[in-house]
Scaffold this active site. Structure first.
Site, PDB file in Angstrom:
ATOM      1  N   HIS A 140       1.134  -1.328  -0.157  1.00 27.69           N
ATOM      2  CA  HIS A 140       0.289  -0.082   0.004  1.00 27.69           C
ATOM      3  C   HIS A 140       0.634   1.213   0.226  1.00 27.69           C
ATOM      4  CE1 HIS A 140      -3.476  -2.619   1.433  1.00 27.69           C
ATOM      5  NE2 HIS A 140      -3.949  -1.942   1.107  1.00 27.69           N
ATOM      6  N   LYS A 144      -1.059   4.921   4.529  1.00 27.17           N
ATOM      7  CA  LYS A 144      -2.463   4.673   4.881  1.00 27.17           C
ATOM      8  C   LYS A 144      -1.474   3.812   6.266  1.00 27.17           C
ATOM      9  CE  LYS A 144      -3.911  -0.613   4.695  1.00 27.17           C
ATOM     10  NZ  LYS A 144      -5.478  -0.171   5.081  1.00 27.17           N
TER      11      LYS A 144
END
Length: 255
Positions: A140, A144
């Protein structure tokens, strides 16, 4: 609740200033059967959702806020579609308990709204029963807040169910020393490795291994637009699905 057109669903977005929230606002505004009646940022009171007459609220905030948001929505008879991760069994049970006193209210908590990611989880559960080894690598963007991702945790649980159905024991792994944690997190007996890297959005690789064979499932979201069909599906379906549903697969006909 009354609103101008009985065919449109009045929707509020909580966390409208974020990347996912602003994308959701655009998608709702573009949908002819939905009406965006409120956009809430970090400082806005949840009362604005009630005042705007929203029938459904989409929560795309942060893990620290989402539980209180859902509690408020359920108590006010507003259906909730939640894309915020950080939910554990204890907090899910608290939602179930609250919903028991809120007749007809639906809550969808989805770790991932991308249709492909949901399919990957389902396929992983099917594949798991046939392979000795299974590991997950989730990748990701570096902004995040949580690791491992909700999608990876959900996938690990699906693999564990598949392995149990197939009568498989623990994944083979002779590692005795790992002082630096190189083998990653252990989630439901499945190793999960989290990558956080500039340029990524949301990506998952699920690797299965058997004698002389590897089987890989991969899903890539290159743009947050990939999550919008799932968000819109959740908004349209949540009122007809009272109680708590965890995972968008509960709204898809996957057998």
């Amino acid at each position: 609740m009354t609103h101008d057109d009985d065919r449109t669903i009045p929707v509020a977005v909580i966390g409208a200033g974020g990347r996912m929230g602003s994308e959701a606002c655009r998608a709702i505004e573009a949908a002819t059967d939905l009406e965006l009646v409120a956009r809430l940022g970090r400082e806005d009171s949840l009362q604005a959702v009630v005042d705007a007459g929203a029938a459904v609220a989409v929560d795309l905030t942060v893990p620290s806020a989402t539980r209180d948001n859902v509690r408020f929505l359920v108590d006010h008879g507003i259906h909730a579609v939640v894309g915020t991760t950080g939910w554990d069994e204890e907090s899910l049970d608290a939602v179930r308990t609250r919903l028991a006193d809120a007749e007809g209210v639906g809550v969808l908590i989805a770790p991932n709204f991308a249709i492909g990611a949901v399919l990957a989880m389902r396929f992983a559960e099917i594949a798991a029963r046939y392979y000795d080894s299974a590991e997950i690598i989730e990748m990701h963007h570096p902004d995040k807040l949580d690791a491992p991702s909700g999608t990876a945790t959900h996938t690990a649980a699906a693999i564990a169910r598949g392995r149990e159905a197939g009568g498989l024991g623990p994944v083979p792994d002779a590692t005795e020393k790992d002082p630096l944690g190189a083998r990653g997190a252990l989630v439901d007996g499945i190793h999960v490795h989290a990558v956080r890297q500039r340029g990524l959005v949301a990506h998952e690789v699920i690797q299965f291994g058997g004698a002389g064979e590897q089987f890989t499932l991969r899903h890539d979201s290159f743009d947050r637009a990939s999550f919008m069909p799932g968000v819109l599906l959740g908004i349209r379906e949540v009122a007809s699905r009272p109680g708590l549903t965890v995972g968008l697969d509960g709204y898809l006909d996957l057998g």
